[in-house]
Design an enzyme around this catalytic site. Structure first.
Site, PDB file in Angstrom:
ATOM      1  N   ARG A 146       2.272   5.832  -3.020  1.00  0.00           N
ATOM      2  CA  ARG A 146       3.684   6.947  -3.944  1.00  0.00           C
ATOM      3  C   ARG A 146       3.660   6.834  -5.595  1.00  0.00           C
ATOM      4  NH1 ARG A 146       3.797   5.839   1.623  1.00  0.00           N
ATOM      5  NH2 ARG A 146       5.602   6.764   2.885  1.00  0.00           N
ATOM      6  N   SER A 166       7.137   8.898  12.585  1.00  0.00           N
ATOM      7  CA  SER A 166       5.843   8.452  11.430  1.00  0.00           C
ATOM      8  C   SER A 166       6.952   8.908  10.318  1.00  0.00           C
ATOM      9  CB  SER A 166       4.903  10.318  11.335  1.00  0.00           C
ATOM     10  OG  SER A 166       3.906  10.158  10.454  1.00  0.00           O
ATOM     11  N   LYS A 175       0.704  -1.204  -0.159  1.00  0.00           N
ATOM     12  CA  LYS A 175      -0.154  -0.209  -0.049  1.00  0.00           C
ATOM     13  C   LYS A 175       1.082   1.396  -0.142  1.00  0.00           C
ATOM     14  CE  LYS A 175      -3.307   0.962   3.756  1.00  0.00           C
ATOM     15  NZ  LYS A 175      -2.839   2.404   4.079  1.00  0.00           N
ATOM     16  N   SER A 176       2.134   1.597   0.872  1.00  0.00           N
ATOM     17  CA  SER A 176       2.615   2.686   0.892  1.00  0.00           C
ATOM     18  C   SER A 176       3.374   2.543  -0.372  1.00  0.00           C
ATOM     19  CB  SER A 176       3.764   1.662   1.839  1.00  0.00           C
ATOM     20  OG  SER A 176       3.180   1.974   3.149  1.00  0.00           O
ATOM     21  N   ARG A 188      -9.073  11.816  12.773  1.00  0.00           N
ATOM     22  CA  ARG A 188      -7.671  11.927  12.791  1.00  0.00           C
ATOM     23  C   ARG A 188      -6.851  12.388  12.552  1.00  0.00           C
ATOM     24  NH1 ARG A 188      -6.031   6.813   9.122  1.00  0.00           N
ATOM     25  NH2 ARG A 188      -3.489   6.890  10.443  1.00  0.00           N
ATOM     26  N   GLN A 202       4.901   9.201   7.177  1.00  0.00           N
ATOM     27  CA  GLN A 202       3.595   9.581   6.490  1.00  0.00           C
ATOM     28  C   GLN A 202       3.873  11.344   7.063  1.00  0.00           C
ATOM     29  OE1 GLN A 202       0.317   8.851   8.464  1.00  0.00           O
ATOM     30  NE2 GLN A 202      -0.593   7.301   7.047  1.00  0.00           N
ATOM     31  N   ARG A 208      -8.315  -2.843   9.490  1.00  0.00           N
ATOM     32  CA  ARG A 208      -6.613  -4.389  10.342  1.00  0.00           C
ATOM     33  C   ARG A 208      -7.680  -4.639  11.309  1.00  0.00           C
ATOM     34  NH1 ARG A 208      -2.736  -3.635   6.575  1.00  0.00           N
ATOM     35  NH2 ARG A 208      -2.492  -1.548   6.029  1.00  0.00           N
ATOM     36  N   ASP A 210       1.911  -1.488  11.446  1.00  0.00           N
ATOM     37  CA  ASP A 210       0.043  -1.619  11.866  1.00  0.00           C
ATOM     38  C   ASP A 210      -0.074  -2.987  11.969  1.00  0.00           C
ATOM     39  OD1 ASP A 210       0.137   0.779  10.545  1.00  0.00           O
ATOM     40  OD2 ASP A 210       0.754   0.165   8.074  1.00  0.00           O
ATOM     41  N   ARG A 255      -6.580   1.955  17.744  1.00  0.00           N
ATOM     42  CA  ARG A 255      -6.393   0.400  17.335  1.00  0.00           C
ATOM     43  C   ARG A 255      -6.080  -0.194  18.696  1.00  0.00           C
ATOM     44  NH1 ARG A 255      -3.465   0.263  11.639  1.00  0.00           N
ATOM     45  NH2 ARG A 255      -5.376   0.441  10.564  1.00  0.00           N
TER      46      ARG A 255
HETATM   47  C1  S3P Z   1       2.650   4.579   6.362  1.00  0.00           C
HETATM   48  C2  S3P Z   1       3.486   5.535   7.403  1.00  0.00           C
HETATM   49  C3  S3P Z   1       2.485   4.791   9.027  1.00  0.00           C
HETATM   50  C4  S3P Z   1       1.589   3.372   8.589  1.00  0.00           C
HETATM   51  C5  S3P Z   1       1.061   3.304   7.317  1.00  0.00           C
HETATM   52  C6  S3P Z   1       1.587   3.444   6.151  1.00  0.00           C
HETATM   53  C7  S3P Z   1       3.057   5.356   5.158  1.00  0.00           C
HETATM   54  O1  S3P Z   1       1.603   6.028   9.464  1.00  0.00           O
HETATM   55  O2  S3P Z   1       0.404   3.053   9.848  1.00  0.00           O
HETATM   56  O3  S3P Z   1      -0.394   2.771   7.089  1.00  0.00           O
HETATM   57  O4  S3P Z   1       2.897   4.662   4.302  1.00  0.00           O
HETATM   58  O5  S3P Z   1       4.329   6.375   4.661  1.00  0.00           O
HETATM   59  P1  S3P Z   1       1.990   6.894   9.991  1.00  0.00           P
HETATM   60  O6  S3P Z   1       3.588   7.060   9.694  1.00  0.00           O
HETATM   61  O7  S3P Z   1       1.587   7.788  10.878  1.00  0.00           O
HETATM   62  O8  S3P Z   1       3.602   5.531  11.657  1.00  0.00           O
END
Ligand code: S3P
Length: 446
Positions: free
Chosen positions: A33, A174, A28-29, A128, A176, A403, A327, A358
């Site tokens: 991207r 993080s 997914k990540s 969030r 993200q 999840r 996750d 969670r």
């Molecule tokens: C992700 C980072 C994680 C993860 C999310 C995907 C990403 O979040 O929980 O499912 O693709 O950068 P955080 O950066 O908030 O930890």
């Protein structure tokens, strides 16, 4: 569409040993991207193995709304990007549904454009915290024109004529937040620096380099990473092969470990060390996991994993491991419910701000199914029952969290009594093939 579908309950029952081979969908990540960087780069990007989950499709729609051309041909996605710095103002709010990653990274990307952009999401995403990406953007000169209380969606941004480069120390572990600042740095003159005290998944850094960005990463004597990106450079389209998502593989892996008689292979799983904390933990618990055919796929390590049913024992999972398995805690908690003794997980504060809280959702789900557990502020202790005796029989509230849904369906495969989840719809955000794939291995889920 922000997930107004009617709730669709699902139930899983004690199953015979799982068998066969399965291939989980793309990571997914990396998929998010790929759409973002492909949509931004000059020329053509071709992606195979992309996760076609709802979250990733939202990111694709957002890039289209800002000028990228994205189409599917056969098994491949073909993108023509706008060129770095050339995104267009979207004509309508960008609706990210349930997707935290897509929205936070895109907030970073568009924050550095002199245009007005509005972000909306479903009930989960609207709860969030977005301040974690808005704060660094404000330092770069971005105006937050509108936000709900506590910097939540709906959010409207306007970037300045020219953003100011910053050096930003990420205050929580993080990926993200790191990625949002780096994406903002793409349309910012000069060098944007992200200082990362605790390493998180490094897909953004690797993929930016792959698209031709000038980016360097230096790790200092204290282990702190300094990531420097030269803004306003050229990005060039490329071919991407997305490996299987270890966060999705986690579900069949744990299912095979807890269902007696199981012996399965999960193929083509991403083995990037920033993502393998669950496998490390399961091996410490005594899991039988073999790594077959380890190889390089487009700059990432991948392997096929053979998993056999195992007698697990409880372990202590250190806080430092959390970023590499963030996750995977819901499904680890399920594995722990079948282990001998106590599993104690530390450093779970970030679990409170995922698609649901969670930590609470897992603890309530375990309790509803007869598991003895203790929820701390940022810890979870689970006392297991090998063989699953007396477990199950409850209904789990999933709180719009894919999840949580998948973890408890896995639990039902080895518990004495069936487990019901209140809504399976959200599974489509990250793993649309979950039900069919698990049934194909012999899981009794409906
Ligand atoms: C992700 C980072 C994680 C993860 C999310 C995907 C990403 O979040 O929980 O499912 O693709 O950068 P955080 O950066 O908030 O930890």
């Amino acid at each position: 569409m922000t997930h107004q579908a009617q709730p669709r309950p699902a139930v899983s029952r004690r199953s015979p040993g799982l068998a066969g081979r399965a291939r989980v969908p793309g990571d997914k990540s990396i998929s998010h991207r790929s759409f973002m960087l492909g949509g931004l780069a000059s020329g053509e990007t071709r992606i195979s193995g992309l996760l076609e989950g709802e979250d990733v499709m939202r990111t694709g729609d957002a890039m289209k709304a800002m000028g990228a051309s994205i189409r599917k041909q056969g098994g491949e996605w073909i993108i023509r990007g706008t060129g770095n710095g050339a995104l267009l103002e979207p004509q309508a709010p960008l609706d990210f549904g349930n997707a935290g990653t897509g929205s936070r990274l895109t907030i970073g990307l568009v924050g550095a454009y002199d245009m007005k952009t509005t972000f909306i999401g479903d009930a989960s995403l609207s709860k969030r915290p977005m301040g974690r990406v808005l704060d660094p953007l404000r330092q770069m000169g971005v105006q937050v024109l509108k936000a709900a209380e506590g910097d939540r969606m709906p959010i409207t941004l306007r970037g300045p004529k020219s953003t100011a480069p910053i050096a930003y120390r990420v205050p929580m572990a993080s990926a993200q937040v790191k990625s949002a600042v780096l994406f903002a740095g793409l349309n910012t003159p000069g060098v944007t620096t992200v200082i990362e005290p605790v390493m998180t998944r490094d897909h953004t850094e690797k993929m930016l380099a792959g698209f031709g960005a000038e980016i360097e990463v230096e790790t200092d004597r204290e282990g702190v990473r300094h990531i420097r990106l030269q803004g306003q450079g050229k990005l060039t389209g490329r071919t991407i092969v997305v490996p299987g998502d270890p966060s999705s593989a986690a579900f069949p892996i744990v299912a095979a470990l807890i269902v007696p008689g199981s012996d399965i292979v999960v193929e083509n799983v991403l083995m990037n060390p920033t993502r393998t904390g669950l496998v490390t933990t399961l091996l410490e618990m005594g899991a039988s996991i073999e790594f077959l055919n380890g190889r390089d796929a487009g700059g990432e390590d991948v392997a096929d994993l053979r998993i056999r049913h195992s007698e697990l024992r409880g372990v202590t999972v250190p806080a430092e491991r959390a970023p590499s398995m963030i996750d995977e805690y819901p499904v680890l908690a399920v594995a722990a419910a079948f282990a001998e003794g106590e599993t104690l997980m530390h450093g779970l504060d970030e679990l409170r701000v995922k698609e649901s809280d969670r930590l609470a959702a897992v603890a309530r789900g375990l309790e509803a199914n007869g598991v003895d557990c203790t929820e701390g502020k940022d810890t979870l202790a689970v006392r297991g029952r090998p063989g699953g005796k007396g477990l199950g029989g409850g209904t789990v509230e999933t709180h719009l969290d894919h999840r949580i849904a998948m973890a408890f369906l896995v639990m039902g495969l080895a518990a004495e009594k069936p487990i019901t989840i209140d809504d399976a719809n959200m599974i489509a955000t990250s793993f649309p093939e979950f039900m069919g794939l698990m049934q194909g291995l012999g899981a009794q889920i409906e």
